[in-house]
Scaffold this motif. Structure first.
Motif, PDB file in Angstrom:
ATOM      1  N   PRO A 292     -43.399  38.528   5.361  1.00  0.00           N
ATOM      2  CA  PRO A 292     -44.061  37.790   6.450  1.00  0.00           C
ATOM      3  C   PRO A 292     -43.053  37.267   7.474  1.00  0.00           C
ATOM      4  O   PRO A 292     -43.331  37.246   8.671  1.00  0.00           O
ATOM      5  N   LYS A 293     -41.892  36.875   6.994  1.00  0.00           N
ATOM      6  CA  LYS A 293     -40.864  36.352   7.891  1.00  0.00           C
ATOM      7  C   LYS A 293     -40.235  37.469   8.709  1.00  0.00           C
ATOM      8  O   LYS A 293     -39.846  37.265   9.859  1.00  0.00           O
ATOM      9  N   ALA A 294     -40.150  38.662   8.116  1.00  0.00           N
ATOM     10  CA  ALA A 294     -39.615  39.799   8.854  1.00  0.00           C
ATOM     11  C   ALA A 294     -40.489  40.094  10.069  1.00  0.00           C
ATOM     12  O   ALA A 294     -39.990  40.479  11.136  1.00  0.00           O
ATOM     13  N   ALA A 295     -41.798  39.887   9.917  1.00  0.00           N
ATOM     14  CA  ALA A 295     -42.715  40.103  11.040  1.00  0.00           C
ATOM     15  C   ALA A 295     -42.410  39.114  12.170  1.00  0.00           C
ATOM     16  O   ALA A 295     -42.447  39.479  13.353  1.00  0.00           O
TER      17      ALA A 295
ATOM     18  N   VAL B  48     -39.886  37.626  17.578  1.00  0.00           N
ATOM     19  CA  VAL B  48     -38.835  37.025  18.398  1.00  0.00           C
ATOM     20  C   VAL B  48     -38.075  38.110  19.141  1.00  0.00           C
ATOM     21  O   VAL B  48     -37.801  37.987  20.343  1.00  0.00           O
ATOM     22  N   ARG B  49     -37.757  39.196  18.444  1.00  0.00           N
ATOM     23  CA  ARG B  49     -37.016  40.285  19.068  1.00  0.00           C
ATOM     24  C   ARG B  49     -37.798  40.876  20.241  1.00  0.00           C
ATOM     25  O   ARG B  49     -37.225  41.184  21.299  1.00  0.00           O
ATOM     26  N   ALA B  50     -39.105  41.021  20.056  1.00  0.00           N
ATOM     27  CA  ALA B  50     -39.941  41.551  21.126  1.00  0.00           C
ATOM     28  C   ALA B  50     -39.968  40.594  22.318  1.00  0.00           C
ATOM     29  O   ALA B  50     -39.943  41.016  23.477  1.00  0.00           O
TER      30      ALA B  50
ATOM     31  N   LEU C 128     -35.159  30.828  13.538  1.00  0.00           N
ATOM     32  CA  LEU C 128     -36.520  30.599  13.039  1.00  0.00           C
ATOM     33  C   LEU C 128     -36.538  29.505  11.972  1.00  0.00           C
ATOM     34  O   LEU C 128     -37.421  28.648  11.962  1.00  0.00           O
ATOM     35  N   VAL C 129     -35.555  29.535  11.086  1.00  0.00           N
ATOM     36  CA  VAL C 129     -35.459  28.492  10.054  1.00  0.00           C
ATOM     37  C   VAL C 129     -35.284  27.127  10.713  1.00  0.00           C
ATOM     38  O   VAL C 129     -35.908  26.141  10.318  1.00  0.00           O
ATOM     39  N   ALA C 130     -34.430  27.075  11.736  1.00  0.00           N
ATOM     40  CA  ALA C 130     -34.169  25.814  12.431  1.00  0.00           C
ATOM     41  C   ALA C 130     -35.418  25.276  13.118  1.00  0.00           C
ATOM     42  O   ALA C 130     -35.545  24.065  13.316  1.00  0.00           O
ATOM     43  N   ARG C 131     -36.337  26.153  13.475  1.00  0.00           N
ATOM     44  CA  ARG C 131     -37.573  25.735  14.140  1.00  0.00           C
ATOM     45  C   ARG C 131     -38.788  25.937  13.242  1.00  0.00           C
ATOM     46  O   ARG C 131     -39.899  26.146  13.707  1.00  0.00           O
TER      47      ARG C 131
ATOM     48  N   VAL D 211     -42.258  30.892  16.126  1.00  0.00           N
ATOM     49  CA  VAL D 211     -41.707  31.977  16.942  1.00  0.00           C
ATOM     50  C   VAL D 211     -41.409  31.532  18.365  1.00  0.00           C
ATOM     51  O   VAL D 211     -40.331  31.820  18.908  1.00  0.00           O
ATOM     52  N   LYS D 212     -42.325  30.826  18.977  1.00  0.00           N
ATOM     53  CA  LYS D 212     -42.147  30.405  20.367  1.00  0.00           C
ATOM     54  C   LYS D 212     -40.943  29.472  20.517  1.00  0.00           C
ATOM     55  O   LYS D 212     -40.110  29.637  21.412  1.00  0.00           O
ATOM     56  N   LYS D 213     -40.841  28.492  19.624  1.00  0.00           N
ATOM     57  CA  LYS D 213     -39.742  27.526  19.706  1.00  0.00           C
ATOM     58  C   LYS D 213     -38.402  28.168  19.359  1.00  0.00           C
ATOM     59  O   LYS D 213     -37.373  27.848  19.970  1.00  0.00           O
ATOM     60  N   ALA D 214     -38.409  29.057  18.370  1.00  0.00           N
ATOM     61  CA  ALA D 214     -37.171  29.737  17.996  1.00  0.00           C
ATOM     62  C   ALA D 214     -36.682  30.635  19.126  1.00  0.00           C
ATOM     63  O   ALA D 214     -35.479  30.710  19.406  1.00  0.00           O
ATOM     64  N   THR D 215     -37.625  31.314  19.780  1.00  0.00           N
ATOM     65  CA  THR D 215     -37.258  32.185  20.906  1.00  0.00           C
ATOM     66  C   THR D 215     -36.651  31.372  22.039  1.00  0.00           C
ATOM     67  O   THR D 215     -35.624  31.753  22.623  1.00  0.00           O
ATOM     68  N   LYS D 216     -37.267  30.248  22.344  1.00  0.00           N
ATOM     69  CA  LYS D 216     -36.749  29.385  23.404  1.00  0.00           C
ATOM     70  C   LYS D 216     -35.341  28.893  23.064  1.00  0.00           C
ATOM     71  O   LYS D 216     -34.439  28.886  23.912  1.00  0.00           O
ATOM     72  N   MET D 217     -35.140  28.501  21.829  1.00  0.00           N
ATOM     73  CA  MET D 217     -33.835  28.009  21.379  1.00  0.00           C
ATOM     74  C   MET D 217     -32.782  29.110  21.463  1.00  0.00           C
ATOM     75  O   MET D 217     -31.660  28.891  21.933  1.00  0.00           O
ATOM     76  N   LEU D 218     -33.132  30.313  21.015  1.00  0.00           N
ATOM     77  CA  LEU D 218     -32.196  31.427  21.013  1.00  0.00           C
ATOM     78  C   LEU D 218     -31.828  31.847  22.437  1.00  0.00           C
ATOM     79  O   LEU D 218     -30.672  32.177  22.732  1.00  0.00           O
ATOM     80  N   LYS D 219     -32.791  31.821  23.336  1.00  0.00           N
ATOM     81  CA  LYS D 219     -32.515  32.169  24.730  1.00  0.00           C
ATOM     82  C   LYS D 219     -31.513  31.198  25.349  1.00  0.00           C
ATOM     83  O   LYS D 219     -30.652  31.594  26.129  1.00  0.00           O
TER      84      LYS D 219
END
Length: 400
Positions: free
Chosen positions: A24-27, A32-34, A56-59, A63-71
């Motif tokens: 499920p986490k791989a999905a 995030v990659r997409a 993702l773990v940090a957030r 997905v939305k928050k992790a993507t924002k953080m990674l960007k």
């Protein structure tokens, strides 16, 4: 001194179980990659599955928050260029041994950064943080296969009130939490003085709950806390300053030679030849599995607060030179001004809601006056701050 024994690889059955847990986490990693879109160069190398998973773990796997953080990290890395910092640039910060990587690991194979704030030798926060970034990148470069985290050993010998800076502490927290998520395994505060407790209470709200829980206080005269050291480290390798049997002390010349060797390794890590690392699979280790299954509610609130802090950070970067003074009373003063702005806005909105269509010209005049006052207050400058980096997979010692 020899390196610590490397952790053994999981058995086939254990690995299959981990992969099953990770589906499920791989999905979500894929989501995030997409959302990141097409990446190239160092950004593509940095965003391995393992690296995305750390965000993702940090957030809390949002997905939305992790993507924002990674960007934000990708933007920061492209501008700050942490992997391009070299020893000769920051050598002046290192001469007293205030931060250095040991030549041994803990029992779990984690890199160890020793920190001695009592021998601080510079005044500019910008230079101090840049040296911290260099040390973080170097510690990650030297992680063994299968390990993604490091240990901070903070020695309070010689520490005094003059070494306290809430400003630098906040900048350090921003670096660690914003750009190195899930890189800190544990932080040992060794023999902290009594007066540090008051500062710790003031600084604690800066830390996210997960980071706060990784901080351990150890005192040499308390057997219960000394057990922490025995559980984490090989006492034969651990320096005597921390209760170990190793009598070696920091030598700047020896350390400089080690760092220059590592400087030569860093470009190899980020070369196009390592592009295959971007598809390195994320495998959840036992500790992380237990952590994820605990469902920490506090992390959700923490991530929301973090987003607010990140937003403030973007504005504060413009006035970073002023913030480098790092005076706590100046920070407090700016916060009070910001609160005053908020209060004025609320008063203006309350007055505006009570007015009806039959307002007198006098009342309209007061409304304009209040609006003008609010505009003047909102134009007040905001205190600046700096930020700093991350990389490398949680699965491989060579994954950025």
């Amino acid at each position: 001194m020899g390196a610590a024994k490397r952790p053994s690889k999981p058995s086939t059955g254990s690995r299959e179980k981990q992969l099953s847990l990770d589906r499920p986490k791989a999905a979500r990693i894929g989501e995030v990659r997409a959302a990141l879109g097409q990446l190239s160069g160092k950004a593509a190398l940095y965003c391995s599955d393992a690296s995305i998973a750390r965000y993702l773990v940090a957030r809390n796997w949002d997905v939305k928050k992790a993507t924002k953080m990674l960007k934000k990290t990708l933007k920061w890395r492209s501008e700050y260029k942490p992997d391009e910092i070299r020893w000769d640039e920051i050598a002046n910060e290192a001469v007293t041994g205030k931060i250095y990587r040991t030549d041994y690991f803990d029992k779990s194979g984690r890199s160890i950064l020793v920190m001695r704030p009592g021998v601080q030798n510079t005044k500019k926060a910008k230079g101090q943080i840049r040296y911290l970034v260099y040390c973080m990148e170097n510690a990650i470069l030297n992680l063994p296969h299968g390990q993604s985290q490091m240990v901070w050993l903070i020695d309070f010998a010689g520490f005094s009130l003059s070494n306290i800076s809430l400003h630098v502490t906040k900048m350090t927290a921003d670096v660690l939490q914003g750009h190195y998520p899930e890189r800190l395994g544990v932080a040992i505060l060794y023999n902290a003085p009594k007066f540090f407790e008051s500062f710790w209470k003031l600084a604690s709200p800066i830390l996210e709950p997960k980071t706060f829980n990784k901080v351990k206080f150890v005192y040499p005269d308390r057997p219960d806390t000394n057990k922490i050291m025995e559980e984490l480290f090989n006492m034969e390798e651990l320096e005597s300053a921390f209760g170990g049997k190793n009598q070696a002390t920091f030598n700047i010349n020896d350390y400089a030679a080690r760092m220059r060797e590592d400087d030569n390794k860093m470009p190899l890590l980020w070369s196009p030849d390592n592009s295959a690392l971007a598809s390195e699979p994320y495998v959840m280790n036992k500790d992380r599995a237990q952590e994820d299954s605990s469902g920490l509610k506090s992390e959700e609130t923490s991530s929301e607060k973090r987003e607010e802090t990140d937003s403030e950070s973007e504005n504060r970067e413009e006035t970073e030179s002023e913030s480098e003074r790092g005076e706590t009373d100046a920070v407090s003063g700016k916060k009070e001004e910001t609160e005053a702005v908020s209060g004025k806005r609320e008063e203006t909105e309350a007055v505006s809601e009570k007015r009806d269509g039959t307002e007198t010209e006098s009342e309209k005049g007061k409304e304009a006056e209040n609006s003008s006052s609010a505009v003047e207050l909102t134009s007040l400058p905001v205190e600046g701050k700096g930020i700093t980096p991350a990389y490398k997979s949680g699965c491989s010692s060579s994954d950025p």
